[in-house]
Design a protein around this motif. Structure first.
Motif, PDB file in Angstrom:
ATOM      1  N   TYR A 112       0.845  -1.207   0.000  1.00 17.11           N
ATOM      2  CA  TYR A 112       0.000   0.000   0.000  1.00 17.11           C
ATOM      3  C   TYR A 112       0.879   1.255   0.000  1.00 17.11           C
ATOM      4  O   TYR A 112       0.611   2.222  -0.735  1.00 17.11           O
ATOM      5  N   GLN A 119       2.516   1.886  -3.304  1.00 17.41           N
ATOM      6  CA  GLN A 119       1.594   2.336  -4.339  1.00 17.41           C
ATOM      7  C   GLN A 119       1.357   3.843  -4.295  1.00 17.41           C
ATOM      8  O   GLN A 119       0.909   4.453  -5.271  1.00 17.41           O
ATOM      9  N   GLN A 120       1.675   4.466  -3.165  1.00 21.15           N
ATOM     10  CA  GLN A 120       1.499   5.915  -3.064  1.00 21.15           C
ATOM     11  C   GLN A 120       2.603   6.678  -3.791  1.00 21.15           C
ATOM     12  O   GLN A 120       2.499   7.889  -4.006  1.00 21.15           O
ATOM     13  N   ASP A 121       3.647   5.954  -4.167  1.00 30.09           N
ATOM     14  CA  ASP A 121       4.789   6.578  -4.839  1.00 30.09           C
ATOM     15  C   ASP A 121       4.706   6.296  -6.344  1.00 30.09           C
ATOM     16  O   ASP A 121       4.099   5.301  -6.774  1.00 30.09           O
ATOM     17  N   ARG A 122       5.299   7.157  -7.168  1.00 26.93           N
ATOM     18  CA  ARG A 122       5.403   6.985  -8.618  1.00 26.93           C
ATOM     19  C   ARG A 122       4.032   6.698  -9.242  1.00 26.93           C
ATOM     20  O   ARG A 122       3.838   5.734  -9.971  1.00 26.93           O
ATOM     21  N   THR A 123       3.093   7.507  -8.893  1.00 25.01           N
ATOM     22  CA  THR A 123       1.721   7.328  -9.377  1.00 25.01           C
ATOM     23  C   THR A 123       1.606   7.481 -10.891  1.00 25.01           C
ATOM     24  O   THR A 123       0.609   7.020 -11.481  1.00 25.01           O
ATOM     25  N   ASP A 124       2.584   8.101 -11.528  1.00 22.52           N
ATOM     26  CA  ASP A 124       2.506   8.286 -12.972  1.00 22.52           C
ATOM     27  C   ASP A 124       3.177   7.156 -13.758  1.00 22.52           C
ATOM     28  O   ASP A 124       3.153   7.146 -14.989  1.00 22.52           O
ATOM     29  N   ASP A 125       3.745   6.172 -13.037  1.00 24.76           N
ATOM     30  CA  ASP A 125       4.422   5.041 -13.697  1.00 24.76           C
ATOM     31  C   ASP A 125       3.464   3.848 -13.724  1.00 24.76           C
ATOM     32  O   ASP A 125       3.285   3.138 -12.729  1.00 24.76           O
ATOM     33  N   LYS A 126       2.813   3.624 -14.873  1.00 23.72           N
ATOM     34  CA  LYS A 126       1.780   2.578 -14.966  1.00 23.72           C
ATOM     35  C   LYS A 126       2.346   1.173 -14.722  1.00 23.72           C
ATOM     36  O   LYS A 126       1.746   0.356 -14.025  1.00 23.72           O
ATOM     37  N   GLN A 184       2.912   0.754 -11.046  1.00 24.35           N
ATOM     38  CA  GLN A 184       1.644   0.634 -10.323  1.00 24.35           C
ATOM     39  C   GLN A 184       1.022  -0.760 -10.531  1.00 24.35           C
ATOM     40  O   GLN A 184       0.465  -1.348  -9.604  1.00 24.35           O
ATOM     41  N   GLN A 214       0.186  -3.383  -7.621  1.00 28.61           N
ATOM     42  CA  GLN A 214      -1.199  -3.837  -7.461  1.00 28.61           C
ATOM     43  C   GLN A 214      -1.278  -5.366  -7.432  1.00 28.61           C
ATOM     44  O   GLN A 214      -2.036  -5.957  -6.659  1.00 28.61           O
TER      45      GLN A 214
END
Length: 510
Positions: free
Chosen positions: A309, A312-319, A322, A326
């Motif tokens: 969790y 997942q809060q980091d590098r939100t722009d790296d699909k 992510q 996930q």
């Protein structure tokens, strides 16, 4: 000898024949006693042999010259006995030396031995021809119409006696087979009649129950069996297999079945006891191992889920990043659900959540349906209920709610979009049992999988279920919860025609 005396001898012969179920004794009786009713110098039984397509001649007395008939199978068209069996008519031969249908190996041999006349009567059972009875005398033309009638009566008596012999032999064979099976099995078998008298006890009762089989037969069960649990099996037969603790600490699984004749007449009850001590020990070892591992895994899985969790809060722009995180969270969640199910199963099987609350089952079902309603709506599945006003019973409400959520959730999970799931609750006519039926219009369960659906970790493998998530413990938990409530769960399903899971629970008064 007068006709009255001959008829008296005939009656005695028929009585003796009817009491002899062994063929050799029957034929010996016929050889020894037939002369009193029908004087003769030679008598033989010709028996049809279906395998060889003819008949065999069995001499019941020696020929007058002490010679013997050659051992061979006569064809169905050979000799006077063949004619009698083929036509079903009595044949009288006035002169064996000039027999119209005679052959050298039979009538010719009788004539050479000094016999002059013969009387042959067919022996039948209904439409089936069993053979023929042959009487011969030294003098030509030696048989009268009275002899023909008496011979026909003897043949009828022989037919009835052979039928009795055949039934006796079949019964003896069945009894021998049953004794061999019961003597070879390691399961203890006890059978009593409706009056409680022991009718059968196989050798396995000695190592299982410490009883001597020979001393049990014909005696009341209460006098010869000290184990109260075993006696209770027959007093109040359980509806399903139960477990008993034996005197030496071993565990036996016992089943009681009614014994009835093919005509529906009750003969008694039979109890079958199987030693499952090893299985119980292995099950306990497995459960201990699984529960220990479950406790040890709970904390690290929670830590992994928490870390995923945060990541997942980091590098939100790296699909790509992510997606990987996930997948980590999904895997941790699935493992957490598995551990949670294992811990739940351990608590239920350990009896840590006993059914001690008397409550109404109807609101519990309504609440479970309400909880899963959005899930059904998302798949456009019609969720129906058919419930009575109330149904009170002794329960663990939390556990029953868990079982309902599992059953209804499974039905929704495996039903295609646009299908229908129905939850029905009925009370038995006797008012002592409540039945919950959860039906769906899903793919159904293959027949080979039906016996195993309630096993731990068992999942049906088919194209219809491929890709559907699950731990394989949901139905095992349902069964344990139902067992906790002294109930029974079963499944009715056919592949391609949906499934219905049925739960029967004992019903109590409010």
């Amino acid at each position: 000898m007068s006709l009255a005396e001959r008829l008296t001898r005939l009656g005695q012969l028929l009585v003796v024949m009817s009491g002899s179920p062994v063929p050799t004794h029957l034929f010996q009786t016929l050889a020894d006693e037939a002369g009193g009713a029908l004087p003769n110098d030679y008598v033989a039984v010709c028996l049809a042999d279906g395998e060889q397509g003819g008949y065999l001649v069995h001499s019941l007395a020696a020929l007058p010259d002490r010679s013997t008939l050659g051992p061979r199978v006569f064809g169905p068209d050979e000799g006077v006995p063949g004619r009698a069996m083929r036509t079903g008519q009595t044949c009288v031969v006035e002169d064996l030396g000039r027999a119209e249908h005679g052959i050298a190996e039979l009538e010719g041999a009788l004539a050479r031995a000094g016999l002059g006349s013969a009387l042959v009567v067919p022996v039948r059972r209904g439409l089936e021809m069993l053979g023929a009875l042959l009487f011969a005398r030294r003098a030509p033309g030696g048989f009268t119409p009275d002899d023909v009638h008496i011979a026909a009566l003897i043949a009828s008596g022989l037919s009835a006696a052979l039928e009795t012999s055949r039934a006796y032999q079949a019964l003896a064979d069945e009894r021998s087979t049953l004794a061999a099976v019961l003597g070879s099995t390691a399961d203890a078998v006890l059978m009593v009649n409706p009056d409680g008298i022991v009718l059968l006890a196989n050798p396995a009762v000695r190592p299982m129950l410490g009883l001597v089989p020979e001393t049990l037969l014909g005696r009341p069960l209460g006098e010869v069996v000290d184990n109260a649990d075993v006696r209770r099996l027959f007093e109040t037969p359980p509806a399903r297999p139960v477990e008993l603790t034996l005197a030496d600490g071993r565990t036996a699984q016992a089943s009681v079945v009614p014994v009835v004749t093919p005509y529906g007449e009750a003969v008694g009850s039979a109890a079958v006891l199987r030693d499952i001590t090893l299985l119980k020990n292995l099950e306990a070892m497995k459960d201990d191992f699984v529960h220990a591992v479950s406790h040890d895994l709970k904390s690290p899985i929670s830590a992994i889920a928490g870390l995923a969790y945060l990541l997942q809060q980091d590098r939100t722009d790296d699909k790509q990043y992510q997606d990987r995180v996930q997948r980590m969270r999904d895997t941790a969640q699935a493992m957490g659900e598995l551990v949670g199910d294992l811990l739940d199963l351990g608590r239920i099987e350990a009896g840590l959540d006993p059914a001690t609350e008397r409550d109404d089952l109807v609101p519990l079902i309504v609440a479970a349906v309400g909880t899963l309603g959005p899930e059904a709506e998302a798949k456009q599945i019609t969720l129906e209920t058919a419930l009575p006003k109330d149904a009170w019973l002794l329960m663990s409400a939390a556990r029953l709610r868990q079982a309902l959520l599992n059953l209804i959730g499974n039905a929704i999970k495996y039903t295609p979009a646009g299908g229908r799931v129905r939850v029905a609750l009925t009370v038995s006519d006797a008012g002592d049992t409540v039945t919950i039926a959860v039906s769906d219009t899903g793919p159904g369960i293959p027949a080979a999988d039906l016996p195993h659906v309630f096993d731990k970790f068992y999942r049906v493998k088919s194209r219809a279920t491929e890709g559907t998530p699950g731990t394989g413990l949901g139905l095992a938990i349902v069964k344990s919860i139902v067992d906790l409530h002294r109930g029974r769960v079963r499944v009715e399903s056919a592949e391609g025609a949906g499934s219905t899971f049925v739960v029967d629970l004992p019903l109590g008064d409010p």
